[in-house]
Write a protein that holds these residues in place. Structure first.
Motif, PDB file in Angstrom:
ATOM      1  N   ARG A   1       0.845  -1.189   0.000  1.00  0.00           N
ATOM      2  CA  ARG A   1       0.000   0.000   0.000  1.00  0.00           C
ATOM      3  C   ARG A   1       0.880   1.238   0.000  1.00  0.00           C
ATOM      4  O   ARG A   1       2.041   1.199   0.411  1.00  0.00           O
ATOM      5  N   VAL A   2       0.327   2.344  -0.451  1.00  0.00           N
ATOM      6  CA  VAL A   2       1.070   3.607  -0.482  1.00  0.00           C
ATOM      7  C   VAL A   2       0.984   4.292   0.883  1.00  0.00           C
ATOM      8  O   VAL A   2       0.122   3.981   1.704  1.00  0.00           O
ATOM      9  N   GLY A   3       1.915   5.221   1.122  1.00  0.00           N
ATOM     10  CA  GLY A   3       1.832   6.107   2.274  1.00  0.00           C
ATOM     11  C   GLY A   3       2.022   5.484   3.635  1.00  0.00           C
ATOM     12  O   GLY A   3       1.568   6.037   4.634  1.00  0.00           O
ATOM     13  N   LYS A   4       2.721   4.366   3.720  1.00  0.00           N
ATOM     14  CA  LYS A   4       2.870   3.705   5.025  1.00  0.00           C
ATOM     15  C   LYS A   4       3.595   4.597   6.020  1.00  0.00           C
ATOM     16  O   LYS A   4       3.208   4.696   7.189  1.00  0.00           O
ATOM     17  N   LYS A   5       4.663   5.268   5.565  1.00  0.00           N
ATOM     18  CA  LYS A   5       5.420   6.139   6.471  1.00  0.00           C
ATOM     19  C   LYS A   5       4.615   7.386   6.829  1.00  0.00           C
ATOM     20  O   LYS A   5       4.691   7.900   7.954  1.00  0.00           O
ATOM     21  N   LEU A   6       3.820   7.864   5.893  1.00  0.00           N
ATOM     22  CA  LEU A   6       2.981   9.039   6.143  1.00  0.00           C
ATOM     23  C   LEU A   6       2.029   8.783   7.306  1.00  0.00           C
ATOM     24  O   LEU A   6       1.736   9.686   8.104  1.00  0.00           O
ATOM     25  N   LEU A   7       1.551   7.552   7.429  1.00  0.00           N
ATOM     26  CA  LEU A   7       0.611   7.205   8.498  1.00  0.00           C
ATOM     27  C   LEU A   7       1.216   7.377   9.892  1.00  0.00           C
ATOM     28  O   LEU A   7       0.493   7.565  10.872  1.00  0.00           O
ATOM     29  N   ALA A   8       2.549   7.311   9.970  1.00  0.00           N
ATOM     30  CA  ALA A   8       3.210   7.379  11.278  1.00  0.00           C
ATOM     31  C   ALA A   8       3.629   8.793  11.659  1.00  0.00           C
ATOM     32  O   ALA A   8       4.060   9.024  12.789  1.00  0.00           O
ATOM     33  N   THR A   9       3.522   9.759  10.752  1.00  0.00           N
ATOM     34  CA  THR A   9       4.006  11.098  11.032  1.00  0.00           C
ATOM     35  C   THR A   9       3.196  11.770  12.143  1.00  0.00           C
ATOM     36  O   THR A   9       1.982  11.598  12.223  1.00  0.00           O
TER      37      THR A   9
ATOM     38  N   CYS B   1      10.990   9.252  -6.375  1.00  0.00           N
ATOM     39  CA  CYS B   1      10.854   9.793  -5.015  1.00  0.00           C
ATOM     40  C   CYS B   1      10.602   8.630  -4.065  1.00  0.00           C
ATOM     41  O   CYS B   1       9.519   8.490  -3.495  1.00  0.00           O
ATOM     42  N   THR B   2      11.605   7.780  -3.946  1.00  0.00           N
ATOM     43  CA  THR B   2      11.483   6.524  -3.217  1.00  0.00           C
ATOM     44  C   THR B   2      11.759   6.656  -1.723  1.00  0.00           C
ATOM     45  O   THR B   2      11.729   5.659  -1.002  1.00  0.00           O
ATOM     46  N   GLY B   3      12.028   7.873  -1.258  1.00  0.00           N
ATOM     47  CA  GLY B   3      12.270   8.045   0.167  1.00  0.00           C
ATOM     48  C   GLY B   3      13.682   7.662   0.547  1.00  0.00           C
ATOM     49  O   GLY B   3      14.545   7.423  -0.303  1.00  0.00           O
ATOM     50  N   GLY B   4      13.934   7.600   1.870  1.00  0.00           N
ATOM     51  CA  GLY B   4      15.276   7.330   2.369  1.00  0.00           C
ATOM     52  C   GLY B   4      15.365   6.018   3.120  1.00  0.00           C
ATOM     53  O   GLY B   4      14.476   5.164   3.056  1.00  0.00           O
ATOM     54  N   ALA B   5      16.469   5.882   3.874  1.00  0.00           N
ATOM     55  CA  ALA B   5      16.753   4.641   4.581  1.00  0.00           C
ATOM     56  C   ALA B   5      16.130   4.590   5.967  1.00  0.00           C
ATOM     57  O   ALA B   5      16.106   3.532   6.603  1.00  0.00           O
ATOM     58  N   ALA B   6      15.610   5.721   6.461  1.00  0.00           N
ATOM     59  CA  ALA B   6      15.053   5.763   7.812  1.00  0.00           C
ATOM     60  C   ALA B   6      13.788   4.926   7.920  1.00  0.00           C
ATOM     61  O   ALA B   6      13.045   4.755   6.953  1.00  0.00           O
TER      62      ALA B   6
ATOM     63  N   PRO C   1      13.008   1.501   8.450  1.00  0.00           N
ATOM     64  CA  PRO C   1      12.806   0.354   7.555  1.00  0.00           C
ATOM     65  C   PRO C   1      11.519  -0.418   7.831  1.00  0.00           C
ATOM     66  O   PRO C   1      10.953  -1.020   6.926  1.00  0.00           O
ATOM     67  N   SER C   2      11.027  -0.370   9.072  1.00  0.00           N
ATOM     68  CA  SER C   2       9.777  -1.068   9.383  1.00  0.00           C
ATOM     69  C   SER C   2       8.583  -0.430   8.686  1.00  0.00           C
ATOM     70  O   SER C   2       7.526  -1.052   8.543  1.00  0.00           O
ATOM     71  N   LEU C   3       8.764   0.826   8.239  1.00  0.00           N
ATOM     72  CA  LEU C   3       7.700   1.533   7.529  1.00  0.00           C
ATOM     73  C   LEU C   3       7.994   1.635   6.038  1.00  0.00           C
ATOM     74  O   LEU C   3       7.338   2.388   5.326  1.00  0.00           O
ATOM     75  N   GLY C   4       9.004   0.897   5.593  1.00  0.00           N
ATOM     76  CA  GLY C   4       9.317   0.885   4.166  1.00  0.00           C
ATOM     77  C   GLY C   4      10.598   1.581   3.788  1.00  0.00           C
ATOM     78  O   GLY C   4      10.968   1.609   2.608  1.00  0.00           O
ATOM     79  N   GLY C   5      11.301   2.163   4.760  1.00  0.00           N
ATOM     80  CA  GLY C   5      12.567   2.815   4.462  1.00  0.00           C
ATOM     81  C   GLY C   5      13.577   1.836   3.887  1.00  0.00           C
ATOM     82  O   GLY C   5      13.677   0.702   4.342  1.00  0.00           O
ATOM     83  N   SER C   6      14.329   2.288   2.884  1.00  0.00           N
ATOM     84  CA  SER C   6      15.248   1.382   2.191  1.00  0.00           C
ATOM     85  C   SER C   6      16.275   2.200   1.425  1.00  0.00           C
ATOM     86  O   SER C   6      16.048   3.365   1.089  1.00  0.00           O
TER      87      SER C   6
ATOM     88  N   GLY D   1      15.269   3.694  14.398  1.00  0.00           N
ATOM     89  CA  GLY D   1      14.534   4.631  15.230  1.00  0.00           C
ATOM     90  C   GLY D   1      14.375   6.002  14.618  1.00  0.00           C
ATOM     91  O   GLY D   1      13.704   6.866  15.193  1.00  0.00           O
ATOM     92  N   ALA D   2      15.001   6.217  13.473  1.00  0.00           N
ATOM     93  CA  ALA D   2      15.023   7.550  12.860  1.00  0.00           C
ATOM     94  C   ALA D   2      13.735   7.865  12.110  1.00  0.00           C
ATOM     95  O   ALA D   2      13.092   6.986  11.552  1.00  0.00           O
ATOM     96  N   GLN D   3      13.398   9.151  12.086  1.00  0.00           N
ATOM     97  CA  GLN D   3      12.242   9.601  11.323  1.00  0.00           C
ATOM     98  C   GLN D   3      12.626  10.056   9.923  1.00  0.00           C
ATOM     99  O   GLN D   3      11.771  10.124   9.042  1.00  0.00           O
ATOM    100  N   VAL D   4      13.894  10.373   9.711  1.00  0.00           N
ATOM    101  CA  VAL D   4      14.305  10.897   8.409  1.00  0.00           C
ATOM    102  C   VAL D   4      15.769  10.541   8.152  1.00  0.00           C
ATOM    103  O   VAL D   4      16.521  10.239   9.086  1.00  0.00           O
ATOM    104  N   THR D   5      16.150  10.558   6.889  1.00  0.00           N
ATOM    105  CA  THR D   5      17.512  10.255   6.485  1.00  0.00           C
ATOM    106  C   THR D   5      18.267  11.535   6.164  1.00  0.00           C
ATOM    107  O   THR D   5      17.799  12.362   5.384  1.00  0.00           O
TER     108      THR D   5
END
Length: 414
Positions: free
Chosen positions: A38-46, A159-164, A166-171, A347-351
């Motif tokens: 699904r899209v927006g997995k990390k957005l849900l945690a903000t 716009c694939t995001g960063g490494a932060a 990973p449980s929310l899709g970071g890679s 534990g990071a929110q951003v890369t």
């Protein structure tokens, strides 16, 4: 072979904003590919699920890496523009006294739903569980190679995001798409992350929150923030800790010199005022040191400060010497802990770090190495402070890339 005007790679905040902006202009010619179910997995945690969507105080001083690029794209798509955009998809926002903007419903899930609905309404397709493995120049456009077939696109936005997180899709997978095309990647390290410290004292205060000023110091830099600090079994967390953590994370990456974090437990008072306040405790000479800070600080915190000063908890307050009072004041105003590191990308929110922005046009975010290729969001070498600044950059960079793509397509260059 399937063909689209634009393929967006990545279904995070930047990708979804771009899908709506481009979909409104291109009507059915926009395809967003997301490797997750699904899209927006990390957005849900903000914002802990409340979605701190932007900050009206976003400017160059709140960004790191290429802060000048951040300022340029935000000038083209301001926090006010972001609020108008979100309202256009159905999200009504409210601005708080600290400049943070939240959806009125305080639900990140609602923000995601409105973005998905708006994308569908304008004909943009969101396709999940399809991974992009390569992008290559092709006559008439760019070839997007995926695990479910190739797509020929006139333009591609990565716009694939960063490494932060990973449980929310970071890679780190997304970076490879651009480095394979000659782009450079700066060193990556976690930002907006908890700090690991010497735990000899902090474990005794696990779960306790206090208002304090937090200062991280390395041999190269120093930063101070004020707010609610959370003591944990591994070290320190809380908003001011997350704000200053970038310095510690950069130190952790380079391992040069030492790094400390200090707490001022009386941030609204000068050292002299604090000393006078603590001198007043001597009016209770028969009380034990375990109650020296009772009424001033949370009890476990106060007792741990006493222990940090090497004073017995059973000693009467009346037995304190002047040097003991000086030590108590110094510790209360600058309680120092050795930083051992951070909680890492987990534990990071951003890369911090990312694709070098020098190889992109600053106005359109089009690649200088590969025409028709654009990039946006966290994968670029830009990271913001905690407080809505990263979502603002995601939206603003997506808008800059969308404008660039539409100008390119309208100009008949593809």
């Amino acid at each position: 072979m399937e063909r689209k005007k634009t393929v967006i790679v990545g279904g995070g905040a930047a990708g979804l904003v771009a899908a709506v902006l481009l979909g409104r202009a291109l009507h059915g010619e926009v395809l967003l590919l997301e490797r997750l179910p699904r899209v927006g997995k990390k957005l849900l945690a903000t914002g802990n699920g409340t979605c701190n969507i932007t900050n009206i105080r976003a400017d160059e001083t709140r960004y790191h890496g290429d802060s000048a690029l951040a300022a340029a794209v935000i000038e083209g798509f301001s926090p006010a523009d972001a609020l108008r955009f979100y309202e256009s998809v159905g999200v009504v926002c409210e601005t708080r006294g600290d400049g943070k903007c939240y959806p009125r419903c305080e639900q990140a899930a609602a923000v995601l739903d409105c973005l998905r609905l708006a994308a569908a309404e304008c004909g943009a397709e969101l396709r999940c569980e399809q991974s992009v493995t390569a992008i290559a120049p092709q006559k008439g456009g760019l070839l997007v190679v995926t695990d479910k077939g190739d797509i020929l696109a006139d333009t591609v936005l990565v716009c694939t995001g960063g490494a932060a997180a990973p449980s929310l899709g970071g890679s780190t997978d997304g970076y490879a798409l651009l480095t394979a095309l000659g782009h450079r990647r700066t060193p990556l390290f976690p930002a907006i992350v908890q700090l690991r410290t010497d735990t000899a004292l902090v474990r005794a205060m696990k779960g306790v929150r206090v208002d304090a000023a937090v200062t991280v110091t390395t041999e190269k830099a120093r930063r101070r923030e004020v707010g609610e600090v959370l003591f944990t079994d591994y070290g320190l967390s809380g908003p001011p800790v997350l704000q200053v953590s970038r310095l510690a994370a950069d130190w952790e990456r380079q391992k040069r010199g030492g790094c400390t974090v200090s707490l001022d437990l009386f941030p609204t008072m000068t050292k002299e005022e604090t000393a006078a306040l603590l001198q007043g405790r001597r009016t209770f000479p028969t009380r034990k040191m375990e109650d020296f800070f009772t009424g001033l600080l949370q009890k476990r915190v106060g007792q741990t400060v006493v222990r940090a000063c090497g004073l017995p908890l059973t000693q009467p307050i009346g037995a304190l010497r002047e040097k003991d009072m000086a030590r108590l004041t110094d510790t209360a105003k600058s309680w120092e802990f050795a930083v051992l590191g951070t909680q890492g990308f987990g534990g990071a929110q951003v890369t911090a770090g990312g694709i070098d922005t020098a190889d992109f046009d600053r106005a359109t975010l089009q690649s200088k190495k590969m025409p028709r290729l654009f990039a946006a969001g966290e994968m670029l070498n830009v990271d913001g402070d905690c407080g809505g600044f990263n979502l603002q950059f995601a939206a603003a960079s997506a808008a800059a890339a969308a404008r660039g793509i539409l100008t390119l397509l309208k100009g008949g260059a593809v």
